[in-house]
Write a protein that holds these residues in place. Structure first.
Motif, mmCIF file in Angstrom:
data_model
loop_
_atom_site.group_PDB
_atom_site.id
_atom_site.type_symbol
_atom_site.label_atom_id
_atom_site.label_comp_id
_atom_site.label_asym_id
_atom_site.label_seq_id
_atom_site.Cartn_x
_atom_site.Cartn_y
_atom_site.Cartn_z
ATOM 1 N N MET A 1 0.835 -1.188 0.000
ATOM 2 C CA MET A 1 0.000 0.000 0.000
ATOM 3 C C MET A 1 0.879 1.251 0.000
ATOM 4 O O MET A 1 1.813 1.378 0.784
ATOM 5 C CB MET A 1 -0.898 0.015 1.242
ATOM 6 C CG MET A 1 -1.798 1.237 1.336
ATOM 7 S SD MET A 1 -2.886 1.219 2.793
ATOM 8 C CE MET A 1 -1.677 1.398 4.108
ATOM 9 N N ASN A 2 0.584 2.181 -0.895
ATOM 10 C CA ASN A 2 1.291 3.452 -0.922
ATOM 11 C C ASN A 2 0.753 4.349 0.187
ATOM 12 O O ASN A 2 -0.455 4.490 0.364
ATOM 13 C CB ASN A 2 1.111 4.133 -2.273
ATOM 14 C CG ASN A 2 1.795 3.379 -3.397
ATOM 15 O OD1 ASN A 2 2.869 2.806 -3.198
ATOM 16 N ND2 ASN A 2 1.189 3.355 -4.572
ATOM 17 N N VAL A 3 1.659 4.962 0.938
ATOM 18 C CA VAL A 3 1.279 5.797 2.073
ATOM 19 C C VAL A 3 1.725 7.231 1.825
ATOM 20 O O VAL A 3 2.867 7.484 1.441
ATOM 21 C CB VAL A 3 1.895 5.278 3.385
ATOM 22 C CG1 VAL A 3 1.474 6.159 4.562
ATOM 23 C CG2 VAL A 3 1.488 3.824 3.634
ATOM 24 N N GLU A 4 0.806 8.156 2.040
ATOM 25 C CA GLU A 4 1.105 9.587 1.938
ATOM 26 C C GLU A 4 1.372 10.117 3.344
ATOM 27 O O GLU A 4 0.590 9.895 4.271
ATOM 28 C CB GLU A 4 -0.096 10.327 1.340
ATOM 29 C CG GLU A 4 0.045 11.847 1.373
ATOM 30 C CD GLU A 4 -1.283 12.560 1.157
ATOM 31 O OE1 GLU A 4 -1.244 13.748 0.810
ATOM 32 O OE2 GLU A 4 -2.345 11.929 1.347
ATOM 33 N N MET A 30 -1.408 11.025 13.212
ATOM 34 C CA MET A 30 -2.811 10.664 13.057
ATOM 35 C C MET A 30 -2.931 9.770 11.833
ATOM 36 O O MET A 30 -2.444 10.128 10.750
ATOM 37 C CB MET A 30 -3.686 11.902 12.910
ATOM 38 C CG MET A 30 -3.774 12.741 14.183
ATOM 39 S SD MET A 30 -4.312 11.815 15.651
ATOM 40 C CE MET A 30 -5.977 11.357 15.156
ATOM 41 N N GLY A 31 -3.588 8.645 12.023
ATOM 42 C CA GLY A 31 -3.592 7.603 11.014
ATOM 43 C C GLY A 31 -2.527 6.574 11.362
ATOM 44 O O GLY A 31 -1.550 6.887 12.049
ATOM 45 N N ASP A 54 -10.661 0.336 3.762
ATOM 46 C CA ASP A 54 -9.286 -0.027 3.402
ATOM 47 C C ASP A 54 -8.394 1.184 3.150
ATOM 48 O O ASP A 54 -7.169 1.053 3.113
ATOM 49 C CB ASP A 54 -9.282 -0.924 2.150
ATOM 50 C CG ASP A 54 -9.686 -2.351 2.461
ATOM 51 O OD1 ASP A 54 -9.530 -2.754 3.630
ATOM 52 O OD2 ASP A 54 -10.166 -3.049 1.561
ATOM 53 N N ARG A 55 -8.989 2.346 2.987
ATOM 54 C CA ARG A 55 -8.184 3.554 2.783
ATOM 55 C C ARG A 55 -7.554 4.054 4.073
ATOM 56 O O ARG A 55 -6.592 4.821 4.040
ATOM 57 C CB ARG A 55 -9.040 4.657 2.156
ATOM 58 C CG ARG A 55 -9.473 4.383 0.728
ATOM 59 C CD ARG A 55 -10.498 5.412 0.271
ATOM 60 N NE ARG A 55 -11.763 5.290 1.005
ATOM 61 C CZ ARG A 55 -12.771 6.136 0.918
ATOM 62 N NH1 ARG A 55 -12.669 7.201 0.119
ATOM 63 N NH2 ARG A 55 -13.894 5.944 1.593
ATOM 64 N N TYR A 56 -8.094 3.632 5.227
ATOM 65 C CA TYR A 56 -7.523 4.071 6.492
ATOM 66 C C TYR A 56 -6.083 3.564 6.604
ATOM 67 O O TYR A 56 -5.801 2.397 6.380
ATOM 68 C CB TYR A 56 -8.340 3.547 7.674
ATOM 69 C CG TYR A 56 -7.726 3.910 9.011
ATOM 70 C CD1 TYR A 56 -7.663 5.237 9.425
ATOM 71 C CD2 TYR A 56 -7.173 2.944 9.835
ATOM 72 C CE1 TYR A 56 -7.088 5.585 10.634
ATOM 73 C CE2 TYR A 56 -6.598 3.279 11.045
ATOM 74 C CZ TYR A 56 -6.563 4.607 11.445
ATOM 75 O OH TYR A 56 -5.969 4.954 12.636
ATOM 76 N N GLY A 57 -5.186 4.458 6.942
ATOM 77 C CA GLY A 57 -3.772 4.111 7.031
ATOM 78 C C GLY A 57 -2.986 4.473 5.793
ATOM 79 O O GLY A 57 -1.765 4.329 5.767
ATOM 80 N N SER A 58 -3.668 4.950 4.757
ATOM 81 C CA SER A 58 -2.963 5.329 3.528
ATOM 82 C C SER A 58 -2.519 6.791 3.558
ATOM 83 O O SER A 58 -1.772 7.227 2.690
ATOM 84 C CB SER A 58 -3.856 5.098 2.305
ATOM 85 O OG SER A 58 -5.020 5.911 2.367
ATOM 86 N N SER A 59 -2.991 7.542 4.555
ATOM 87 C CA SER A 59 -2.599 8.947 4.691
ATOM 88 C C SER A 59 -2.320 9.224 6.165
ATOM 89 O O SER A 59 -3.212 9.071 7.012
ATOM 90 C CB SER A 59 -3.722 9.861 4.176
ATOM 91 O OG SER A 59 -3.351 11.216 4.294
ATOM 92 N N ILE A 60 -1.096 9.597 6.472
ATOM 93 C CA ILE A 60 -0.670 9.807 7.852
ATOM 94 C C ILE A 60 -0.315 11.277 8.063
ATOM 95 O O ILE A 60 0.500 11.846 7.331
ATOM 96 C CB ILE A 60 0.567 8.946 8.192
ATOM 97 C CG1 ILE A 60 0.326 7.481 7.829
ATOM 98 C CG2 ILE A 60 0.943 9.107 9.662
ATOM 99 C CD1 ILE A 60 -0.789 6.813 8.575
#
Length: 272
Positions: A1-4, A30-31, A54-60
């Motif tokens: 998963m790509n993370v921002e 946060m995230g 499923d998008r939770y955790g993809s943006s921190i």
């Protein structure tokens, strides 16, 4: 998963908490990239109109100035050196901490202000900060809680896909205890029909004891809206035969009745 990773300064560091058994929390991020299927924070994300699927955790969000803001808040005459919980809403030792070192900086600030710390994590990276944790413990109470609901490799892989293996957490626990820091194990959440089998509970308690844990507690899964939908979807994928049972168990509310939770918690207490 790509993370921002979004580097965003914060206006406040400490959060006053209601109804949680502690008064103040601190979250440098946060995230969370751990993406645990049962994560209760998904419910708060949904209430805030943010993705809980499923998008939770993809943006921190990275609170780049949190240590400086915290220092100012602790310097206020009104601050009474109440205990602060780090990691109530997101893991303070998720991978981003390796780069940003915000949790470490906050521990240094809290220690300098003689403020009690309770830290909750699944991240073995915490051993990097034994020096600042030990220094803080000389000035105020410091306690660490490693979240280890199971040591079964299959259950761990399916329910905590982004976390370090339980055995790594146990090794980190030993290092912290050897440094004179109190470290307990939180067996939460225990999953009915999955990780609540007597032999699986006993394995965690035994491993915690062998690692040197100074305490242990247990709690069962609760499912609030946001968490519930995501967890049940994962359950249908990984343990489809249990889906009807879970739908029935949680049909009346997010928490299981005491008649279902007390026997499991009592068993863990007796094992301990």
């Amino acid at each position: 998963m790509n993370v921002e990773y979004r580097e965003e300064p914060c206006r406040s560091a400490l959060n006053q908490v209601q109804g949680m058994g502690f008064g103040w929390s601190l979250n440098p991020y946060m995230g969370c990239v751990h993406r645990c299927t049962f994560c209760y924070v998904r419910a708060f994300e949904r209430r805030a109109d943010r993705p809980s699927d499923d998008r939770y955790g993809s943006s921190i969000r990275v609170k780049t100035n949190i240590a400086e803001v915290l220092r100012r808040e602790l310097a206020r005459p009104s601050w009474q050196r109440e205990g602060v919980v780090i990691g109530a809403a997101t893991d303070p030792y998720q991978p981003a901490e390796g780069r940003y070192r915000l949790t470490r900086a906050c521990i240094e600030v809290l220690g300098a202000a003689a403020t009690p710390i309770q830290l909750i994590t699944r991240g073995p990276m915490i051993v990097r900060d034994i020096d600042v944790l030990a220094a803080a413990a000389k000035r105020a109470k410091v306690g660490i809680m490693f979240s280890i609901p199971t040591i079964d490799p299959e259950i761990w892989r399916r329910t905590e896909p982004g976390t370090a293996p339980p055995q790594q957490r146990l090794r980190a626990l030993t290092q912290l205890v050897e440094a004179g820091i109190k470290v307990g194990v939180g067996m939460a959440p225990i999953l009915p029909g999955i990780s609540d089998k007597p032999e699986l509970l006993a394995a965690v308690v035994r491993a915690a004891r062998e690692a040197g844990a100074t305490g242990i507690w247990a709690n069962l899964l609760h499912l609030r809206p946001g968490t519930k939908e995501h967890f049940l979807a994962a359950l249908e994928r990984d343990w489809p035969d249990l889906l009807p049972e879970y739908e029935q168990r949680y049909a009346r509310g997010e928490y299981l009745p005491a008649a279902q939770t007390s026997p499991v918690r009592d068993r863990v207490r007796k094992l301990a």
